[in-house]
Design an enzyme around this catalytic site. Structure first.
Site, mmCIF file in Angstrom:
data_model
loop_
_atom_site.group_PDB
_atom_site.id
_atom_site.type_symbol
_atom_site.label_atom_id
_atom_site.label_comp_id
_atom_site.label_asym_id
_atom_site.label_seq_id
_atom_site.Cartn_x
_atom_site.Cartn_y
_atom_site.Cartn_z
ATOM 1 C CG HIS A 1 -0.151 0.105 2.521
ATOM 2 N ND1 HIS A 1 0.367 -1.000 3.160
ATOM 3 C CD2 HIS A 1 0.216 1.180 3.265
ATOM 4 C CE1 HIS A 1 1.011 -0.600 4.250
ATOM 5 N NE2 HIS A 1 0.941 0.712 4.337
ATOM 6 C CG HIS B 1 2.218 5.529 3.668
ATOM 7 N ND1 HIS B 1 1.103 5.721 4.439
ATOM 8 C CD2 HIS B 1 2.646 4.275 3.957
ATOM 9 C CE1 HIS B 1 0.870 4.647 5.173
ATOM 10 N NE2 HIS B 1 1.798 3.741 4.899
ATOM 11 C CG HIS C 1 6.995 8.036 -7.883
ATOM 12 N ND1 HIS C 1 7.210 9.237 -7.254
ATOM 13 C CD2 HIS C 1 5.781 8.130 -8.472
ATOM 14 C CE1 HIS C 1 6.170 10.026 -7.462
ATOM 15 N NE2 HIS C 1 5.287 9.383 -8.183
ATOM 16 C CD GLU D 1 3.964 4.998 7.692
ATOM 17 O OE1 GLU D 1 2.905 4.585 8.208
ATOM 18 O OE2 GLU D 1 4.896 4.250 7.338
HETATM 19 NI NI NI Z 1 1.974 1.885 5.564
#
Ligand code: NI
Length: 143
Positions: free
Chosen positions: A39, A41, A80, A124
């Protein structure tokens, strides 16, 4: 003492899990952060340098120079990227913000000659962040 801070942002993905735990335990501890494909951030990184202003420039450290150091030592490697796979200095590390702070410190500290690295903050999210002041911390490498 004056504290000078440069803020930079980078986007990266990661997955939090411990390879020595079974699936149930990883899900129990890391929950959604253990999503198998990762996932993302939009990280915000604050780097603070402490020092006395140079009488000839008025700078503790030129923020353009600090930005250049952060970009060259960190951002080009993590922006990235997938932190579990793409970054040599994170290999085998559980890529929490805590661990990123320690490893980022090691990369930056040796490059900062004007003033002294004082603090690293990694966000984050706007409401979740870690702070690190450089106390020695050992990080386990899983390989
Ligand atoms: Ni995370």
């Amino acid at each position: 003492m004056i504290y000078v801070t440069k803020r930079v942002e980078f986007s990266a993905s990661h997955r939090l899990f411990n390879p020595l735990f079974d699936e149930n335990k990883n899900n129990e501890i890391f929950d959604k952060c253990n999503n198998i494909n990762g996932h993302g951030h939009n990280y915000v990184l604050d780097v603070t340098v402490a020092g006395i202003p140079d009488p000839e420039t008025g700078y503790v450290i030129d923020l353009k120079l600090l930005k250049k150091i952060i970009n060259e030592e960190l951002i080009v490697y993590v922006d990235h990227k997938h932190l579990n796979f793409d970054v040599d200095f994170l290999e085998g590390i559980i890529p929490t913000a805590e661990h990123l702070a320690v490893l980022f410190w090691q990369k930056l500290e040796i490059k900062i000659k004007n003033g002294k690295l004082h603090k690293i903050v990694i966000y984050e999210t706007a409401n979740s962040f870690v702070e690190y002041y450089g106390e020695p911390i050992e990080i386990k490498v899983y390989n």
